[in-house]
Design a protein around this motif. Structure first.
Motif, PDB file in Angstrom:
ATOM      1  N   GLY A 510     -41.729  56.711  77.800  1.00  0.00           N
ATOM      2  CA  GLY A 510     -42.418  57.989  77.659  1.00  0.00           C
ATOM      3  C   GLY A 510     -43.920  57.812  77.704  1.00  0.00           C
ATOM      4  N   PRO A 511     -44.667  58.894  77.977  1.00  0.00           N
ATOM      5  CA  PRO A 511     -46.129  58.828  78.072  1.00  0.00           C
ATOM      6  C   PRO A 511     -46.823  58.208  76.867  1.00  0.00           C
ATOM      7  N   PRO A 512     -46.423  58.503  75.612  1.00  0.00           N
ATOM      8  CA  PRO A 512     -47.117  57.883  74.473  1.00  0.00           C
ATOM      9  C   PRO A 512     -47.100  56.356  74.519  1.00  0.00           C
ATOM     10  N   VAL A 529     -57.815  49.447  64.938  1.00  0.00           N
ATOM     11  CA  VAL A 529     -56.775  50.467  65.075  1.00  0.00           C
ATOM     12  C   VAL A 529     -57.366  51.637  65.841  1.00  0.00           C
ATOM     13  N   LEU A 530     -56.799  51.942  67.010  1.00  0.00           N
ATOM     14  CA  LEU A 530     -57.225  53.078  67.827  1.00  0.00           C
ATOM     15  C   LEU A 530     -56.077  54.068  67.925  1.00  0.00           C
ATOM     16  N   PHE A 531     -56.393  55.352  67.959  1.00  0.00           N
ATOM     17  CA  PHE A 531     -55.362  56.351  68.212  1.00  0.00           C
ATOM     18  C   PHE A 531     -55.960  57.541  68.947  1.00  0.00           C
ATOM     19  N   THR A 532     -55.090  58.300  69.599  1.00  0.00           N
ATOM     20  CA  THR A 532     -55.520  59.438  70.405  1.00  0.00           C
ATOM     21  C   THR A 532     -55.697  60.676  69.534  1.00  0.00           C
ATOM     22  N   GLU A 533     -56.283  61.710  70.161  1.00  0.00           N
ATOM     23  CA  GLU A 533     -56.467  62.974  69.445  1.00  0.00           C
ATOM     24  C   GLU A 533     -55.125  63.614  69.094  1.00  0.00           C
ATOM     25  N   ARG A 534     -54.064  63.282  69.848  1.00  0.00           N
ATOM     26  CA  ARG A 534     -52.739  63.832  69.536  1.00  0.00           C
ATOM     27  C   ARG A 534     -52.215  63.260  68.225  1.00  0.00           C
ATOM     28  N   THR A 535     -52.442  61.977  68.015  1.00  0.00           N
ATOM     29  CA  THR A 535     -52.044  61.378  66.732  1.00  0.00           C
ATOM     30  C   THR A 535     -52.951  61.869  65.611  1.00  0.00           C
ATOM     31  N   TRP A 536     -54.248  61.955  65.871  1.00  0.00           N
ATOM     32  CA  TRP A 536     -55.210  62.402  64.858  1.00  0.00           C
ATOM     33  C   TRP A 536     -54.881  63.806  64.372  1.00  0.00           C
ATOM     34  N   ALA A 537     -54.332  64.651  65.263  1.00  0.00           N
ATOM     35  CA  ALA A 537     -53.992  66.020  64.890  1.00  0.00           C
ATOM     36  C   ALA A 537     -52.862  66.082  63.866  1.00  0.00           C
ATOM     37  N   GLU A 538     -52.068  65.011  63.741  1.00  0.00           N
ATOM     38  CA  GLU A 538     -50.941  65.006  62.796  1.00  0.00           C
ATOM     39  C   GLU A 538     -51.247  64.249  61.510  1.00  0.00           C
ATOM     40  N   LEU A 539     -52.484  63.812  61.336  1.00  0.00           N
ATOM     41  CA  LEU A 539     -52.852  63.040  60.148  1.00  0.00           C
ATOM     42  C   LEU A 539     -53.624  63.904  59.153  1.00  0.00           C
ATOM     43  N   PRO A 540     -53.480  63.623  57.851  1.00  0.00           N
ATOM     44  CA  PRO A 540     -54.296  64.317  56.847  1.00  0.00           C
ATOM     45  C   PRO A 540     -55.754  63.842  56.933  1.00  0.00           C
ATOM     46  N   ARG A 541     -56.676  64.721  57.314  1.00  0.00           N
ATOM     47  CA  ARG A 541     -58.057  64.330  57.617  1.00  0.00           C
ATOM     48  C   ARG A 541     -58.772  63.705  56.420  1.00  0.00           C
ATOM     49  N   GLY A 550     -64.673  57.080  72.275  1.00  0.00           N
ATOM     50  CA  GLY A 550     -64.745  57.480  73.669  1.00  0.00           C
ATOM     51  C   GLY A 550     -63.522  58.249  74.122  1.00  0.00           C
ATOM     52  N   GLU A 551     -63.273  58.180  75.430  1.00  0.00           N
ATOM     53  CA  GLU A 551     -62.152  58.891  76.016  1.00  0.00           C
ATOM     54  C   GLU A 551     -61.394  57.981  76.978  1.00  0.00           C
ATOM     55  N   MET A 552     -60.158  58.376  77.251  1.00  0.00           N
ATOM     56  CA  MET A 552     -59.351  57.703  78.268  1.00  0.00           C
ATOM     57  C   MET A 552     -58.505  58.765  78.941  1.00  0.00           C
ATOM     58  N   LYS A 553     -58.758  59.008  80.216  1.00  0.00           N
ATOM     59  CA  LYS A 553     -58.051  60.040  80.966  1.00  0.00           C
ATOM     60  C   LYS A 553     -58.165  61.398  80.272  1.00  0.00           C
ATOM     61  N   ASP A 554     -59.404  61.741  79.894  1.00  0.00           N
ATOM     62  CA  ASP A 554     -59.725  63.036  79.265  1.00  0.00           C
ATOM     63  C   ASP A 554     -59.061  63.228  77.904  1.00  0.00           C
ATOM     64  N   VAL A 555     -58.618  62.145  77.295  1.00  0.00           N
ATOM     65  CA  VAL A 555     -58.041  62.225  75.949  1.00  0.00           C
ATOM     66  C   VAL A 555     -58.989  61.526  74.989  1.00  0.00           C
ATOM     67  N   ALA A 556     -59.425  62.233  73.950  1.00  0.00           N
ATOM     68  CA  ALA A 556     -60.357  61.659  72.983  1.00  0.00           C
ATOM     69  C   ALA A 556     -59.669  60.572  72.171  1.00  0.00           C
ATOM     70  N   LEU A 557     -60.423  59.469  71.936  1.00  0.00           N
ATOM     71  CA  LEU A 557     -59.908  58.345  71.158  1.00  0.00           C
ATOM     72  C   LEU A 557     -60.697  58.194  69.878  1.00  0.00           C
ATOM     73  N   TYR A 558     -60.033  57.673  68.829  1.00  0.00           N
ATOM     74  CA  TYR A 558     -60.674  57.480  67.533  1.00  0.00           C
ATOM     75  C   TYR A 558     -60.343  56.084  67.020  1.00  0.00           C
ATOM     76  N   ARG A 559     -61.316  55.498  66.324  1.00  0.00           N
ATOM     77  CA  ARG A 559     -61.134  54.185  65.707  1.00  0.00           C
ATOM     78  C   ARG A 559     -61.069  54.373  64.203  1.00  0.00           C
ATOM     79  N   LEU A 560     -60.035  53.803  63.578  1.00  0.00           N
ATOM     80  CA  LEU A 560     -59.860  53.920  62.130  1.00  0.00           C
ATOM     81  C   LEU A 560     -60.719  52.906  61.414  1.00  0.00           C
ATOM     82  N   THR A 561     -61.412  53.360  60.369  1.00  0.00           N
ATOM     83  CA  THR A 561     -62.167  52.445  59.519  1.00  0.00           C
ATOM     84  C   THR A 561     -61.186  51.771  58.566  1.00  0.00           C
ATOM     85  N   ILE A 562     -61.035  50.458  58.712  1.00  0.00           N
ATOM     86  CA  ILE A 562     -60.034  49.717  57.924  1.00  0.00           C
ATOM     87  C   ILE A 562     -60.626  49.272  56.594  1.00  0.00           C
TER      88      ILE A 562
END
Length: 562
Positions: A510-512, A529-541, A550-562
């Protein structure tokens, strides 16, 4: 005063008596109270019993500790409080010192009234019961209430029972035929039939497979009923009849089955028992060449049903002029029921073995609770299903550089510890380890039946992997260049079990998965740890601190502060 914890886990209810001092709980085997599974940290919390008071302290667990469904860090407990740790519920009960008993030990209990409020049980004296107890010397009928003469026990001893004496001789005899012939001539046919049923039942109870039961059973029937032929025909997978056991008075050619096909066909077609003492002139039967070839004068054939389905035919014939009696028919009908029971037991045993093999295969990819969920939802066999999930891809960066620098034995040790870390963290958080190869791993969080926000468990797994990896890598030889890149994406996947029943595999596409794999390859050479905006949308902010990657194929990416 003392305290007891009534612990309700995923499978059973147990009791744990608190000892004076500290009681630690968590996944680590070194804890006083070991709680396994999803939502439990290695050292999760501790209980301190001092001066008759119990204090609960959370030890910085990942998922928190709840008391009466409220998250807390420290609290003094009272009688009736409920502690929630992962999937475990611990009810605090205060007991007098006189009831303390053995402390610091888990004990199974049948049930707990506090957890079973909706269960109503009848008083024990509502029904009078009659219990049958057996031993080698007597049968005792024990009444719960004495009779009018005050007798509570009625004993039938072997000294006063000829039947029990015959059973005793039969159990010790090496030759059944000699033992049964040793019975008194005056004894009825029912008496001898009962002894035969006893012996066949004993064979059924002791047998470990169907052949171990039907082979000696056929010998007993052949001798007891004075039949010339005993054949058990079993319906195979292609609905073809397969001989499971053949006993015949004469020599047979290879592959020869000494039965009347016309009689067997009638049993299969009409699903009825057939008994005739004059086969050649019986207008109901299609007497064929087999009747003349085997000189059949009398025949009995019984259908054997397993769970309502015709699974076998038990066939007996005689060549002598002596006919089968009604008692013979009743006896063979009863034996046929025992053989059907043996077939059902053998099939059940085969299914259990097959399920164990399947579970063993699946447990390479899933934690036990997920395997249970797969079986309860009917997907223990090969199946694929589309559902929403979070894919976690772990890339062990710099591993290939070690291949030429570190000796193979030490390199294998590095991989072993890394894989052990992956299995521990992924399974502890309810994930499935789909693929593992040369430091590259794919884990999937989320099943079609999971009610939990699985993106949270996936991110927690990645965070814990990176934290422990940073400590672990310091112990590895020449591993200063190693980094663990974890990448996550959430969306629709097709996942499930593929392969044969002997070797099941778990797969997912699958795409994910593709997106997460690309993120792990392109990330910086550092543990992250990197995750897309789709994963970020399901996390408690409020729970996580992130920064844009940055971005990858118009999808915003986020890096988690460990």
């Amino acid at each position: 005063m003392g305290f007891v914890l009534i612990l309700r886990g995923p499978e059973k209810v147990q009791e744990y008596r608190l000892a004076e001092g500290e009681t630690s709980m968590g996944r680590d085997p070194a804890n006083s109270l070991v709680l396994e599974g999803r939502g439990v940290s290695r050292r999760h919390a501790k209980l301190v019993l001092k001066n008759g008071h119990v204090t609960l302290t959370d030890l910085g667990s990942t998922y928190g500790t709840r008391v009466n469904d409220v998250i807390m860090m420290q609290r003094q407990l009272r009688d009736g409080d409920t502690i929630t740790v992962g999937r475990y519920y611990l009810l605090v009960k205060e007991i007098p010192d006189s009831q303390k008993g053995e402390v610091g030990r888990l004990a199974d209990i049948d049930s707990s009234d506090e957890f079973l409020d909706d269960v109503t049980q009848a008083p024990p004296d509502v029904h009078r019961r009659k219990t049958l107890q057996m031993n080698r010397n007597a049968v005792q009928f024990i009444l719960d209430n004495p009779d009018q003469e005050g007798r509570a026990v009625k004993v039938l001893s072997k000294e006063t029972s000829s039947l029990m004496q015959a059973v005793e001789r039969l159990g010790a005899a090496a030759d059944f035929g000699a033992a049964i012939q040793d019975t008194q001539p005056s004894q009825s046919a029912d008496y001898r039939a009962l002894l035969l049923m006893y012996k066949v039942s004993e064979l059924l109870a002791a047998a470990t497979d169907l052949d171990e039961f039907v082979e000696p059973m056929a010998d007993l029937v052949l001798e007891s009923v004075k039949a010339a032929t005993v054949v058990l025909l079993v319906v195979g997978e292609n609905q073809e009849l397969e001989p499971r056991v053949i006993r015949h008075h004469a020599i047979l050619r290879e592959g020869e089955i000494p039965v009347s096909r016309g009689i067997v066909d009638r049993v299969l077609t009409e699903k009825i028992a057939v008994m005739s003492n004059d086969v050649s002139h019986d207008s109901r039967l299609r007497a064929g060449k087999s009747v003349m070839l085997y000189n059949i004068s009398a025949v009995m054939a019984f259908p054997l049903f397993v769970r309502g389905e015709l699974r076998a035919v038990l066939y007996l014939s005689r060549t002598l002029a002596k006919p089968f009696t009604v008692a013979d028919g009743d006896l063979v009908a009863a034996l046929a029921a025992l053989v059907a029971s043996g077939i059902e037991r053998a099939e059940l045993r085969d299914r259990v073995v097959e399920e164990k093999q399947q579970r063993k295969s699946l447990e390479r990819f899933h934690p036990p609770e997920v395997v249970d969920q797969l079986y309860s939802s009917g997907v223990g066999e090969a199946s694929l299903e589309e559902h929403r999930a979070t894919a976690l891809v772990c890339e062990l960066s710099g591993f290939n550089l070690l291949v030429g620098q570190v000796e193979p034995r030490k390199l294998a040790s590095v991989l072993h510890e890394y894989y052990e870390l992956l299995y521990d963290k992924v399974f502890a958080n309810g994930g499935s380890l789909v693929k593992l190869h040369d430091g590259w791993a794919l884990a999937l969080f989320g099943t079609p039946h999971s009610p939990d926000p699985d993106a949270v468990w996936a991110v927690e797994t990645a965070r814990m992997l990176c934290q422990e990896f940073s400590s672990l890598v310091l112990l590895w030889p020449g591993a200063k260049t190693l980094a663990l890149r974890c990448a996550l994406d959430t969306g629709q996947v097709v996942a499930g079990v593929v392969g044969s029943s002997e070797r099941l595999e778990y797969t997912a596409i699958g795409p994910p998965i593709s997106v997460a794999a690309a993120m792990a390859r392109q990330g910086a050479v550092e543990t992250s740890v990197l995750f897309t905006e789709r994963t970020w949308a399901e996390l408690p902010r409020k729970r996580y601190t992130v920064e844009s990657a940055g971005e990858m194929k118009d999808v915003a990416l986020y890096r988690l502060t460990i």
